[in-house]
Write a protein that holds these residues in place. Structure first.
Motif, PDB file in Angstrom:
ATOM      1  N   LEU A  74     -59.254  16.896   8.044  1.00 30.14           N
ATOM      2  CA  LEU A  74     -60.587  17.018   7.473  1.00 30.14           C
ATOM      3  C   LEU A  74     -61.290  18.282   7.962  1.00 30.14           C
ATOM      4  O   LEU A  74     -61.942  18.982   7.198  1.00 30.14           O
ATOM      5  CB  LEU A  74     -61.428  15.793   7.814  1.00 30.14           C
ATOM      6  N   LEU A  78     -63.006  21.312   5.838  1.00 34.15           N
ATOM      7  CA  LEU A  78     -64.430  21.609   5.970  1.00 34.15           C
ATOM      8  C   LEU A  78     -64.662  23.021   6.499  1.00 34.15           C
ATOM      9  O   LEU A  78     -65.614  23.694   6.096  1.00 34.15           O
ATOM     10  CB  LEU A  78     -65.098  20.586   6.883  1.00 34.15           C
ATOM     11  N   TYR A  81     -64.726  25.416   3.745  1.00 34.11           N
ATOM     12  CA  TYR A  81     -65.778  25.160   2.759  1.00 34.11           C
ATOM     13  C   TYR A  81     -65.338  24.356   1.534  1.00 34.11           C
ATOM     14  O   TYR A  81     -65.834  24.558   0.440  1.00 34.11           O
ATOM     15  CB  TYR A  81     -66.456  26.479   2.349  1.00 34.11           C
ATOM     16  N   GLU A  83     -65.923  20.787   0.193  1.00 29.67           N
ATOM     17  CA  GLU A  83     -67.079  19.945   0.490  1.00 29.67           C
ATOM     18  C   GLU A  83     -66.726  18.580   1.049  1.00 29.67           C
ATOM     19  O   GLU A  83     -67.455  18.041   1.882  1.00 29.67           O
ATOM     20  CB  GLU A  83     -67.934  19.797  -0.771  1.00 29.67           C
ATOM     21  N   THR A  84     -65.626  17.997   0.574  1.00 30.33           N
ATOM     22  CA  THR A  84     -65.250  16.655   1.019  1.00 30.33           C
ATOM     23  C   THR A  84     -63.748  16.593   1.256  1.00 30.33           C
ATOM     24  O   THR A  84     -62.999  17.479   0.823  1.00 30.33           O
ATOM     25  CB  THR A  84     -65.619  15.597  -0.031  1.00 30.33           C
ATOM     26  N   ALA A  85     -63.321  15.533   1.929  1.00 31.81           N
ATOM     27  CA  ALA A  85     -61.891  15.322   2.131  1.00 31.81           C
ATOM     28  C   ALA A  85     -61.186  15.176   0.791  1.00 31.81           C
ATOM     29  O   ALA A  85     -60.058  15.665   0.607  1.00 31.81           O
ATOM     30  CB  ALA A  85     -61.673  14.080   2.987  1.00 31.81           C
ATOM     31  N   GLU A  86     -61.844  14.506  -0.145  1.00 37.44           N
ATOM     32  CA  GLU A  86     -61.245  14.282  -1.457  1.00 37.44           C
ATOM     33  C   GLU A  86     -61.041  15.595  -2.214  1.00 37.44           C
ATOM     34  O   GLU A  86     -59.984  15.825  -2.814  1.00 37.44           O
ATOM     35  CB  GLU A  86     -62.119  13.330  -2.286  1.00 37.44           C
ATOM     36  N   SER A  87     -62.057  16.466  -2.195  1.00 40.28           N
ATOM     37  CA  SER A  87     -61.929  17.728  -2.924  1.00 40.28           C
ATOM     38  C   SER A  87     -60.870  18.618  -2.283  1.00 40.28           C
ATOM     39  O   SER A  87     -60.127  19.318  -2.989  1.00 40.28           O
ATOM     40  CB  SER A  87     -63.272  18.455  -2.978  1.00 40.28           C
ATOM     41  N   THR A  89     -58.179  17.567  -0.514  1.00 35.58           N
ATOM     42  CA  THR A  89     -56.869  16.974  -0.805  1.00 35.58           C
ATOM     43  C   THR A  89     -56.447  17.246  -2.243  1.00 35.58           C
ATOM     44  O   THR A  89     -55.293  17.596  -2.525  1.00 35.58           O
ATOM     45  CB  THR A  89     -56.895  15.461  -0.542  1.00 35.58           C
TER      46      THR A  89
END
Length: 287
Positions: A74, A78, A81, A83-87, A89
């Protein structure tokens, strides 16, 4: 500064700031170009937008960090840049066909899916090697027409020309017509891609005080020095001429772009969209 120096300076800036919150407009500023002009120049040379290049490099750096650092997955995303772990991955898997965790577990250290670093082919250069502009000074002029939002992926110009033609006075039909790509605030978005909106204007030349028709606007095209290119061929090959202008001629010309609108001019030499003998004049503002 030549083409290699401009692009090289931009790439060095990106490399030095992968872990900083830079966006496309920051890169343009770093090489002292307006965002409007530089994103088009970068795309012509590199074959992708500035934003796409930054994202691609961050993914490559993420792959390196996953293998060569002890950062949590993670934190890797981050720090670059996402935004999230999902984006993170999702983007990583789209490029490397596996999740970041799987990549780290397998100890893979390869660069998969790298883009080419310049124009994909010399075909455009060979085809348009004889496309030499005329350098001229033009006076300011006025056009009446329709302003609209458009994108690269969904060009609205054809539809807007149809609407304009239905409204224009027959008395104006012999006048020159113009398609203008406006240097406006919508071009200064942080990320430009084929779905980004920009402003355009299609219209016909009029006198300064000509009464406006209903639902139309007046626009002044600034006078000054321009490089006028002539595109010969069908509309669907027009993009190749632009690739030549941005990717080949400008970097080698020694001219600096001026902060004025570039535009297309349709005279009696423009016959129809699918005529191979049809001609469109393309004007680029220069210092």
């Amino acid at each position: 500064m030549n083409d290699k120096q401009i692009i090289g300076k931009a790439i060095v800036f990106i490399e030095n700031n992968l872990y900083q919150p830079i966006v496309s407009s920051d890169v343009a500023e770093a090489v002292s170009y307006s965002y409007y002009h530089f994103h088009r120049y970068f795309h012509a040379i590199m074959g992708e937008t500035i934003g796409s290049y930054i994202r691609s490099r961050r993914l490559t750096q993420a792959a390196w960090d996953l293998v060569h650092s002890d950062k949590k997955v993670l934190d890797v995303g981050l720090s670059l840049y996402f935004e999230t772990a999902e984006s993170f991955t999702r983007a990583f898997k789209d490029r490397y066909s596996m999740t970041p965790s799987e990549y780290r577990k397998n100890g893979i250290n390869v660069l998969i899916g790298n883009r080419q670093s310049a124009q994909k082919s010399d075909k455009t250069i060979i085809t348009y090697a004889g496309l030499t502009p005329e350098i001229l000074i033009i006076p300011e002029l006025y056009i009446m027409g329709i302003r609209f939002k458009t994108t690269v992926s969904g060009n609205e110009a054809v539809t807007m020309w149809q609407q304009f033609n239905e409204k224009v006075s027959p008395a104006l039909l012999p006048n020159k017509r113009y398609g203008v790509f406006e240097t406006c605030e919508t071009c200064s978005a942080d990320i430009f891609n084929t779905d980004s909106e920009s402003m355009a204007f299609v219209g016909i030349e009029i006198s300064e005080n000509y009464p406006l028709l209903s639902d139309m606007q007046r626009k002044k095209l600034c006078g000054g020095k321009y490089a006028r290119f002539v595109h010969r061929g069908t509309i669907d090959t027009l993009i190749q001429t632009y690739h030549y202008i941005w990717g080949v001629w400008f970097p080698k010309s020694g001219f600096e772009l001026a902060n004025r609108d570039d535009f297309e001019c349709y005279t009696e030499r423009f016959t129809e969209a699918n005529d191979r003998n049809s001609e469109i004049d393309i004007y680029f503002p220069i210092e």
